[in-house]
Design a protein around this motif. Structure first.
Motif, mmCIF file in Angstrom:
data_model
loop_
_atom_site.group_PDB
_atom_site.id
_atom_site.type_symbol
_atom_site.label_atom_id
_atom_site.label_comp_id
_atom_site.label_asym_id
_atom_site.label_seq_id
_atom_site.Cartn_x
_atom_site.Cartn_y
_atom_site.Cartn_z
ATOM 1 N N VAL A 104 0.854 -1.186 0.000
ATOM 2 C CA VAL A 104 0.000 0.000 0.000
ATOM 3 C C VAL A 104 0.888 1.233 0.000
ATOM 4 C CG1 VAL A 104 -1.835 1.241 1.184
ATOM 5 C CG2 VAL A 104 -1.757 -1.269 1.285
ATOM 6 N N LEU A 105 0.693 2.099 -0.992
ATOM 7 C CA LEU A 105 1.521 3.292 -1.140
ATOM 8 C C LEU A 105 0.870 4.545 -0.573
ATOM 9 C CD1 LEU A 105 2.702 2.639 -4.812
ATOM 10 C CD2 LEU A 105 3.899 2.063 -2.687
ATOM 11 N N ALA A 106 -0.438 4.683 -0.782
ATOM 12 C CA ALA A 106 -1.115 5.895 -0.319
ATOM 13 C C ALA A 106 -2.622 5.695 -0.338
ATOM 14 C CB ALA A 106 -0.747 7.084 -1.207
ATOM 15 N N ILE A 107 -3.322 6.382 0.549
ATOM 16 C CA ILE A 107 -4.779 6.462 0.512
ATOM 17 C C ILE A 107 -5.144 7.686 -0.315
ATOM 18 C CG2 ILE A 107 -6.886 6.756 1.869
ATOM 19 C CD1 ILE A 107 -5.476 5.367 4.184
ATOM 20 N N THR A 108 -5.994 7.533 -1.302
ATOM 21 C CA THR A 108 -6.354 8.636 -2.187
ATOM 22 C C THR A 108 -7.347 9.579 -1.502
ATOM 23 O OG1 THR A 108 -8.213 7.437 -3.155
ATOM 24 C CG2 THR A 108 -6.048 7.114 -4.176
ATOM 25 N N ASP A 109 -7.591 10.724 -2.161
ATOM 26 C CA ASP A 109 -8.595 11.654 -1.647
ATOM 27 C C ASP A 109 -9.958 10.966 -1.571
ATOM 28 O OD1 ASP A 109 -6.709 13.645 -1.478
ATOM 29 O OD2 ASP A 109 -7.218 14.553 -3.406
ATOM 30 N N LYS A 110 -10.277 10.148 -2.575
ATOM 31 C CA LYS A 110 -11.529 9.416 -2.565
ATOM 32 C C LYS A 110 -11.585 8.455 -1.387
ATOM 33 C CE LYS A 110 -14.454 6.427 -5.444
ATOM 34 N NZ LYS A 110 -14.571 5.732 -6.768
ATOM 35 N N GLY A 111 -10.430 7.845 -1.080
ATOM 36 C CA GLY A 111 -10.375 6.931 0.057
ATOM 37 C C GLY A 111 -10.604 7.641 1.375
ATOM 38 N N ARG A 112 -10.029 8.843 1.509
ATOM 39 C CA ARG A 112 -10.240 9.612 2.744
ATOM 40 C C ARG A 112 -11.698 10.065 2.873
ATOM 41 N NH1 ARG A 112 -4.795 11.038 1.632
ATOM 42 N NH2 ARG A 112 -5.402 12.646 0.115
ATOM 43 N N GLU A 113 -12.303 10.391 1.729
ATOM 44 C CA GLU A 113 -13.725 10.741 1.764
ATOM 45 C C GLU A 113 -14.572 9.536 2.170
ATOM 46 O OE1 GLU A 113 -14.619 12.218 -2.082
ATOM 47 O OE2 GLU A 113 -13.435 14.060 -1.869
ATOM 48 N N ALA A 114 -14.181 8.361 1.664
ATOM 49 C CA ALA A 114 -14.907 7.138 2.017
ATOM 50 C C ALA A 114 -14.764 6.834 3.503
ATOM 51 C CB ALA A 114 -14.408 5.969 1.181
ATOM 52 N N LEU A 115 -13.563 7.063 4.053
ATOM 53 C CA LEU A 115 -13.370 6.837 5.487
ATOM 54 C C LEU A 115 -14.249 7.769 6.306
ATOM 55 C CD1 LEU A 115 -9.500 6.399 5.563
ATOM 56 C CD2 LEU A 115 -11.167 4.700 6.330
ATOM 57 N N ALA A 116 -14.341 9.015 5.852
ATOM 58 C CA ALA A 116 -15.159 9.983 6.574
ATOM 59 C C ALA A 116 -16.639 9.628 6.502
ATOM 60 C CB ALA A 116 -14.936 11.385 6.009
ATOM 61 N N GLY A 117 -17.062 9.070 5.341
ATOM 62 C CA GLY A 117 -18.472 8.732 5.178
ATOM 63 C C GLY A 117 -18.785 7.276 5.386
ATOM 64 N N ASN A 118 -17.715 6.462 5.675
ATOM 65 C CA ASN A 118 -17.893 5.030 5.910
ATOM 66 C C ASN A 118 -18.560 4.348 4.712
ATOM 67 O OD1 ASN A 118 -17.431 2.748 7.463
ATOM 68 N ND2 ASN A 118 -19.501 2.797 8.353
ATOM 69 N N ALA A 119 -18.207 4.811 3.489
ATOM 70 C CA ALA A 119 -18.818 4.247 2.286
ATOM 71 C C ALA A 119 -17.749 3.551 1.463
ATOM 72 C CB ALA A 119 -19.474 5.348 1.460
ATOM 73 N N VAL A 120 -17.459 2.290 1.805
ATOM 74 C CA VAL A 120 -16.444 1.506 1.122
ATOM 75 C C VAL A 120 -17.042 0.198 0.658
ATOM 76 C CG1 VAL A 120 -14.151 0.464 1.307
ATOM 77 C CG2 VAL A 120 -14.691 2.511 2.623
ATOM 78 N N SER A 121 -16.745 -0.197 -0.580
ATOM 79 C CA SER A 121 -17.253 -1.466 -1.108
ATOM 80 C C SER A 121 -16.719 -2.629 -0.297
ATOM 81 C CB SER A 121 -16.827 -1.633 -2.570
ATOM 82 O OG SER A 121 -17.089 -2.957 -3.002
#
Length: 211
Positions: free
Chosen positions: A179-196
């Motif tokens: 794992v190299l980096a969490i993307t901006d989309k990933g950080r948004e998903a963490l904030a909204g708890n919306a991950v596949s």
């Protein structure tokens, strides 16, 4: 700075044709000063060229040609890191090749990188991509995972939530993901708890060979 006699050989020119690119030392043209590498890069028959600072392992000059574009000698140099660098892979070196690598200073650089690296601690077992992303959030990156956890990381990358590099073996238990980096989309998903939460292993045709 690496000096052989009175000649500064801090820089190295890597270049090749697209169809002959193998990655790593096989594509090295010469070592010398920055000016020597720039001059050689303007005359080499290739589709791409990179000049690397061998002390820092960073690309400091690069250029490449498009299939329908002008030859490489007419393409100006760009400064800094090229995001589209040919992939490298592991190779088994003969004793003579190892001697050449040592003479070029490559073994010293490899040992320096290994000395700076830390082993990733084991992650808790999780069953979903969402849980995996939350675990990775608290880990120092880059971070290595393996087995079923690598499949979850692949799912996260497919969804654009992080960036990672993968090695796939014959068995899923031997698959690895860095794992190299969490993307901006990933950080948004963490904030909204919306991950596949759907994980699937990619087909063999879409993955890199096991080094």
């Amino acid at each position: 700075m690496t000096v052989y006699g009175e000649v500064d050989v801090t820089y190295a020119l890597f270049a090749n044709l697209a169809e002959d690119t193998s990655g790593g030392w096989w594509d090295m043209v010469l070592r010398g000063t920055l000016e020597q590498c720039i001059w050689a890069g303007n005359s080499v028959k290739a589709d791409w060229a990179h000049i690397v600072d061998m002390e820092t392992a960073q690309v400091v000059r690069w250029k490449k040609r498009d299939a329908s574009g002008p030859p490489l000698d007419l393409v100006p140099w760009s400064v800094g890191h090229d995001a589209d660098i040919p992939l490298t892979f592991g190779v088994l070196l003969s004793f003579q090749e190892l001697c050449k690598l040592s003479a070029l200073g490559g073994s010293r650089w490899v040992r320096a990188q290994l000395a700076k690296a830390t082993v990733s601690p084991a992650l808790a077992e999780v069953a979903t991509a969402s849980a995996m992303l939350h675990l990775i959030q608290g880990c120092p990156l880059p971070f290595l995972v393996s087995g079923p956890q690598a499949i979850l990381v692949e799912e996260l990358q497919q969804n654009g939530l992080l960036r990672a590099e993968f090695t796939y073996a014959d068995s899923q238990e031997e698959d690895t993901a860095t794992v190299l980096a969490i993307t901006d989309k990933g950080r948004e998903a963490l904030a909204g708890n919306a991950v596949s939460n759907t994980a699937s292993r990619p087909s063999k045709a879409a993955v890199s060979p096991d080094p």
